[in-house]
Design a protein around this motif. Structure first.
Motif, PDB file in Angstrom:
ATOM      1  N   THR A 296      -7.884  -4.547   1.604  1.00 38.34           N
ATOM      2  CA  THR A 296      -7.379  -3.249   1.133  1.00 38.34           C
ATOM      3  C   THR A 296      -8.492  -2.400   0.542  1.00 38.34           C
ATOM      4  O   THR A 296      -8.333  -1.180   0.404  1.00 38.34           O
TER       5      THR A 296
ATOM      6  N   LEU B  23       0.844  -1.195   0.000  1.00 39.17           N
ATOM      7  CA  LEU B  23       0.000   0.000   0.000  1.00 39.17           C
ATOM      8  C   LEU B  23       0.882   1.250   0.000  1.00 39.17           C
ATOM      9  O   LEU B  23       2.009   1.225   0.507  1.00 39.17           O
TER      10      LEU B  23
ATOM     11  N   CYS C 170       2.002  -4.680   3.453  1.00 40.89           N
ATOM     12  CA  CYS C 170       2.206  -5.467   2.239  1.00 40.89           C
ATOM     13  C   CYS C 170       1.866  -6.914   2.517  1.00 40.89           C
ATOM     14  O   CYS C 170       2.270  -7.479   3.541  1.00 40.89           O
TER      15      CYS C 170
END
Length: 289
Positions: A177, A132, A142
């Motif tokens: 996410t 990110l 990550c």
């Protein structure tokens, strides 16, 4: 690379970046601003303006190669961050060797296809990662597969890294996410509410941002039971518990689970489950007997 130098510090490697889009640029910025950066960061001319900006900012540490092959030739670890539809074309045009590690940031290109395009790089040295953008400030997150000690060590310097054993598990993690927009919308709703109460917009924004940032500290490095424990800490009948209870009664938790189910279906390329959704509405209760 992993088998020969798995115990070496990641900063002993040279890093190359094929494609200099938003994500690769964030990784470059995060690595370049570490207290002890690596010996070199080599950028491809793809995304020329951003590559030139990074080279100017970080001087001799960051250089722009003449083409993508020059990036590969000068690097131990190669990050690939081009548009997914161009991934196969870009990768097959490059000549890799067994010494390389390849980190694919291609969101929709399966790992098996990346490995086929990067031969003769050993399959264990081809990694798929979803970081990110706050990696630029060493505050990122990550998720990656397969497990790879040097790559994980690098991303751990840029924030939190979670290694998983399969792409199937990784696809499920990617869905989380997608909560960013929902979180920002919740913050915006809180700011707007404060403004409706007469609070200055700037003060409202600063306070909402600070509160969200502060309360996340207790859950920043969680164990399996951390979130459940934090929820249970809310005092029965207290103000925090009231908001939690009312949001649950309104269906907020169920709506979140349904959205994550639908996102996973989209990621996996299958139809989402049919649901009958009921919109939440709020109006003052009728005071009449």
């Amino acid at each position: 690379l992993q088998s020969r130098r798995s115990r070496a510090r990641p900063m002993e490697y040279s890093f190359g970046f094929v494609g200099v889009g938003t994500m690769n640029a964030a990784i470059v910025r995060g690595i370049a601003t570490l207290p002890a950066p690596p010996k070199s960061l080599v950028l491809s001319p793809r995304g020329a303006a951003r590559a030139a900006e990074l080279s100017a900012e970080f001087g001799p540490l960051v250089t722009v190669a003449k083409d993508n092959q020059a990036v590969v030739d000068a690097s131990d670890v190669v990050f690939v961050g081009v548009l997914p539809r161009l991934g196969e074309e870009v990768l097959r045009a490059l000549r890799f060797s067994e010494r390389h590690t390849v980190v694919s940031l291609l969101s929709t290109m399966p790992l098996a296809e990346v490995r086929a395009c990067c031969a003769p790089v050993p399959p264990a040295s081809v990694v798929r990662a979803i970081p990110l953008p706050p990696v630029a400030k060493q505050r990122g997150a990550c998720v990656m597969t397969p497990r790879h000690a040097p790559v994980a060590a690098l991303f751990s310097k840029l924030g939190t890294v979670v290694e998983v054993d399969s792409e199937e598990e990784m696809r499920k993690m990617i869905g989380i996410t997608c909560l960013m927009g929902q979180l920002y919308a919740q913050q915006l709703a809180a700011q707007s509410w404060l403004q409706e109460q007469g609070v200055d917009a700037g003060a409202a924004a600063r306070w909402v941002g600070a509160v969200y940032h502060t309360v996340s500290y207790d859950s920043a490095t969680p164990g399996p039971d951390t979130f459940a424990s934090l929820v249970e800490e809310q005092t029965p009948g207290g103000l925090n518990e009231q908001v939690l209870r009312e949001m649950r009664e309104a269906g907020a938790s169920l709506a979140l689970r349904d959205s994550l189910d639908d996102v996973l279906a989209r990621i996996e390329g299958r139809p989402a489950a049919a649901r009958e959704r009921t919109a939440y509405s709020s109006s003052p209760a009728d005071p009449s007997p």
